[in-house]
Design an enzyme around this catalytic site. Structure first.
Site, short mmCIF file in Angstrom:
data_model
loop_
_atom_site.label_atom_id
_atom_site.label_comp_id
_atom_site.label_asym_id
_atom_site.label_seq_id
_atom_site.Cartn_x
_atom_site.Cartn_y
_atom_site.Cartn_z
N SER A 34 -38.14 12.43 9.67
CA SER A 34 -37.19 11.68 8.85
C SER A 34 -37.51 10.19 8.81
O SER A 34 -36.94 9.46 7.99
CB SER A 34 -35.76 11.89 9.37
OG SER A 34 -35.61 11.37 10.66
N LYS A 82 -26.25 8.72 10.55
CA LYS A 82 -27.19 7.59 10.47
C LYS A 82 -26.56 6.40 9.75
O LYS A 82 -26.67 5.26 10.21
CB LYS A 82 -28.47 8.05 9.77
CG LYS A 82 -29.28 9.04 10.58
CD LYS A 82 -30.50 9.53 9.81
CE LYS A 82 -31.33 10.50 10.67
NZ LYS A 82 -32.50 11.03 9.94
#
Length: 823
Positions: A658, A701
């Protein structure tokens, strides 16, 4: 073009006005399983197929908290309600082979009935049979038999004495036998002195006749013994006839009551025969004189009548439909039962009355539900269960015998037919392991019921969640009813757990926890209805109990101990985002990712991999990054550079791809020399074509970086850049949404690397013209220029090395004559 997301895209709000009730007390509770249609169909198939080989057992797979166990129990309770009640299971004494007790199957409720009937019968017989022996008629007939045989015995003795006298001997009876005495002429016994005075011939003649007399005595004594045996047999026959006459009506009555059950009738016949063959035990019962024990302490005596009792293993008189047994502790004895023992005179003894049932006996004729984590923790249980399914019989054995150890002699009960469906509930990982490593598993468990973790977020399912809340309130009277706003909060929370605006979670355990906690906060505030504020309070308090480590990391960032910039610009430096999972709590953590590019041929060095702190997936992301650079900037010329990438202040394992786009942006910045905005954190993976791919944990996040920025001070220029494919996954916290609405924070969605680098730098990424040349003022144009400069520098270095090599070779090849002054 940069795509900045707006408030409606950041969180899908549930409209409380869409619910047509005042509180959940006004609606019906949920009476079905929602979101698991595929799994329910598989259950119906597995339960519907009645396979003689027991192959269609079911494995229910699903993640934790999906309500697998409660859903299976609820489904089975409805299915089993209309099925036939299985028979009672009993064990009785085997009169032919006492070490092999026999089982009886009787209609539900008949097991206890037979047990009580046998107990009452034996109690009655203990009382009435001795009365038969004490009756005048029995005594008179027994006396007549005795007199008749006594007369025959007396005649034999008289004949024996007469024949002995004829041979010159008298018969003398003593307590220890019969003596033969020689007689003189007057008929008197010959004394010892007279016998010794006789000549040897006379003594020889006496000894010869004495032998004949002794032979005669032996023959007569044998006849007397036969007479005594005949007398005893006739008395026994008389007693047997008398007792059978007395007990016959009782056994006939029981035989009629249980006449449809062949094994029960056979058991009653065996009992009747054994009673008639062992009448002495009833005679002893009637005799109140206790036997004197040879020991100075009381010794327990075995009850001779215990073998007529019935041991009821399973009583289904109160069972409605087929039984559903859930065994949470699947040890061998809990599954298959056990044969208990008791200590007597230092020895362990047992009998069929000490056979105890297991879950398999209680579930026979119905359904047995097992927990995979528990079942496979005890290997013996799984192996024995497979044997039982394959043999189609439930056998009670000593666990040590199953393992091959020798044990003391014990009972071997007759196996009971195996008639049930076995449902194992566990994780998908256990299913895959069993399917791959255990060849018996796919044969015996042919149906997989797969429970998902999410369902569609439709109006129907939102309404079903409201009914789910009502059902939980019915289960716990302490829970308050929920207002529509409270239900809306639960619906939104379900989407948060699912991490998708279009989905609702099927982890009903998590929802139940929030329902209870929201009710608690409503009660604590003196309210009578749970509202949306109470649900939000429950969620905030839950997070507050778990986020100590998250707050500590933010504190370290604020104090400068962890280096993360949220303002300004920097070359070759980008804020990446990672998700830390601590038990049942996950949060986002920003990390500084830096790139350093310089002239050289070393290629891209992943410092995490070199330090053995990078996982395989992270390494793959770095290799994909190389592929992107090669396609964009080295289509015709070799890619010559040396660069290093790292997660700064990272001292633990890094895995996942990611951050691959973040690492690419840092490298492009380092190569181009264009600074990157530090107020924007980045997440997303990239492919070799430059497309930004979706990642997991996007909400954690964004929220993690937002709270760091909030801690350091929101400037209005900060935000997070995410893959455009993750927009549907956004269910951000309310404080993030409010900050975006006020323009103090931003969320950007990008499709390609070009969109991302433009957002971070403010410069166009650049498009190649017809000749494949980039505008030098673009980011990619500057990257190409830097790569070309590195390539030229490497080329010049190589030419210098070649010239130096040629000069060295020329000097090494010169001869001494060439160097002389005379040459």
């Amino acid at each position: 073009m940069v795509n900045e997301l707006h408030v409606p895209q950041l969180r899908r709000v549930c409209d409380a006005a869409a619910f047509d009730f005042a509180t959940t007390a006004d609606i019906e509770p949920l009476d079905r399983i929602i979101g698991q249609e595929r799994a329910i169909e598989a259950l119906k198939l597995g339960l519907g197929i009645k396979d003689a080989k027991n192959r269609y057992n079911i494995y229910v797979a699903g993640g934790p908290g999906t309500g697998k166990m409660s859903a299976v129990e609820s489904f089975l309770s409805r299915v089993s309600r209309d099925e036939e009640v299985p028979p009672d299971l009993c064990y009785v004494h085997n009169f032919e082979s006492p070490h092999t007790p026999r089982y009886l199957e009787l209609p539900a409720g008949k097991g206890c009935s037979l047990r009580d009937d046998m107990t009452a019968l034996i109690t009655r017989l203990k009382r009435e049979i001795p009365k038969v022996f004490e009756s005048d008629e029995f005594k008179a007939r027994s006396k007549k038999i005795g007199e008749r045989y006594t007369e025959r015995r007396s005649k034999l003795l008289e004949e024996m004495e007469k024949q002995s006298r004829d041979l010159g001997f008298a018969i003398q009876r003593t307590p220890i036998g019969i003596n033969t005495l020689p007689l003189r002429e007057g008929g008197e016994p010959l004394s010892q002195e007279e016998y010794e005075a006789l000549s040897e011939e006379e003594r020889g003649a006496i000894r010869e006749k004495q032998g004949e007399v002794q032979t005669l005595v032996q023959e007569r004594l044998q006849e007397i013994a036969r007479i005594d045996e005949e007398r005893e047999e006739e008395v026994k026959k008389l007693a047997k006839e008398a007792v059978l006459f007395m007990i016959e009506p009782h056994f006939r009555q029981l035989s009629e009551r249980y006449g449809e059950i062949d094994k029960a009738v056979a058991f009653l016949t065996d009992v009747r025969k054994d009673i008639a063959d062992n009448l002495q035990q009833f005679e002893q019962t009637g005799n109140q004189t206790a036997k004197r024990s040879p020991f100075p302490f009381p010794v327990p005596q075995d009850d001779p009548f215990k073998r007529y009792a019935v041991n009821v293993l399973v009583d289904n008189c109160a069972t409605e439909g087929a039984p559903v047994i859930v065994e949470q502790n699947a040890t061998y004895t809990n599954l298959f039962g056990t044969i208990e023992r008791r200590m007597q005179m230092g020895m362990a003894i047992t009998d069929y009355s000490m056979i105890k049932p297991g879950s398999l006996h209680r579930a026979n004729g119905g359904y047995l539900v097992l927990n995979a984590n528990n079942l496979f923790r005890v290997g013996l249980s799984w192996e024995a269960l497979k044997i039982a399914i394959k043999r189609r019989e439930i056998r009670i054995e000593d666990p040590l015998q199953m393992l091959g150890y020798s044990t003391t002699e014990g009972l071997k009960p007759e196996p009971i037919p195996f008639r049930m469906k076995v449902i194992i509930i566990g994780s998908p990982q256990i299913y895959e392991l069993l399917h791959f490593y255990d060849e018996d598993f796919p044969k015996l468990f042919s149906v997989k019921s797969d429970f998902g973790v999410e369902m569609e977020r439709s109006e129907e399912n939102e309404r079903a969640l409201a009914q789910f809340v009502r059902a939980r309130c019915d289960e716990d009277e302490a829970l308050l009813p929920f207002a529509p706003s409270g239900i809306a909060g639960i619906v939104e929370f379900a989407s948060e757990i699912a991490g998708d605006q279009q989905k609702l979670t099927c982890r009903f355990g998590n929802l139940t926890s929030i329902i209870k906690e929201a009710s608690y906060w409503a009660t604590a505030g003196g309210d009578e209805v749970v509202s949306g504020d109470h649900v939000r309070a429950a969620i905030e308090q839950r997070d507050n109990r778990r986020n100590r480590i998250e707050e500590k990391i933010r504190e370290m960032i604020a104090r400068g101990q962890i280096l993360v910039d949220t303002e300004g610009e920097a070359v070759g430096q980008v804020n990446g985002l990672a998700v830390l999972q601590l038990g049942d709590y996950a949060f986002g953590k920003p990390s500084r990712i830096t790139a350093s590019a310089h002239a050289g041929k070393g290629g891209i060095v992943d410092i995490e991999r070199e330090a053995e702190l990078g996982g395989h997936t992270h390494t793959k992301g770095i290799m994909i990054l190389k592929g992107f650079l090669g396609e964009r900037f080295a289509a015709e010329k070799p890619l010559s550079l040396a660069a290093s990438l790292t997660f700064e202040q990272s001292y633990s394992m890094v895995d996942g791809d990611s951050a691959s786009s973040t690492e690419l942006y840092a490298l492009l910045s380092s190569l181009s020399g264009v600074p990157v905005r530090q107020g924007i954190a980045v997440t997303g993976s990239v492919n070799q074509k430059g497309e930004i791919q979706p990642i997991g944990g996007v909400n954690e996040k964004i929220e993690g970086f937002f709270r760091v920025c909030k801690e350091l001070g929101l400037s209005g220029d900060q935000g997070v850049m995410i893959p455009a494919k993750n927009v549907d996954n956004l269910m951000l916290a309310s404080d993030v949404v409010e900050a975006v609405d006020a323009g103090r924070f931003h969320v950007y969605a990008v499709h390609t690397v070009e969109e991302g680098i433009e957002t971070l730098t403010g410069l166009p990424a650049g498009e190649p013209d017809e000749d494949g040349v980039y505008d030098p003022e673009t980011v990619f144009g500057r990257v190409v220029a830097r790569l070309e400069a590195i390539r030229e520098a490497l080329k010049e270095e190589k030419e210098d090395e070649e010239r130096e090599g040629s000069t060295s070779d020329g000097e090494a090849g010169a001869s001494p004559q060439d160097e002389s002054p005379d040459a």
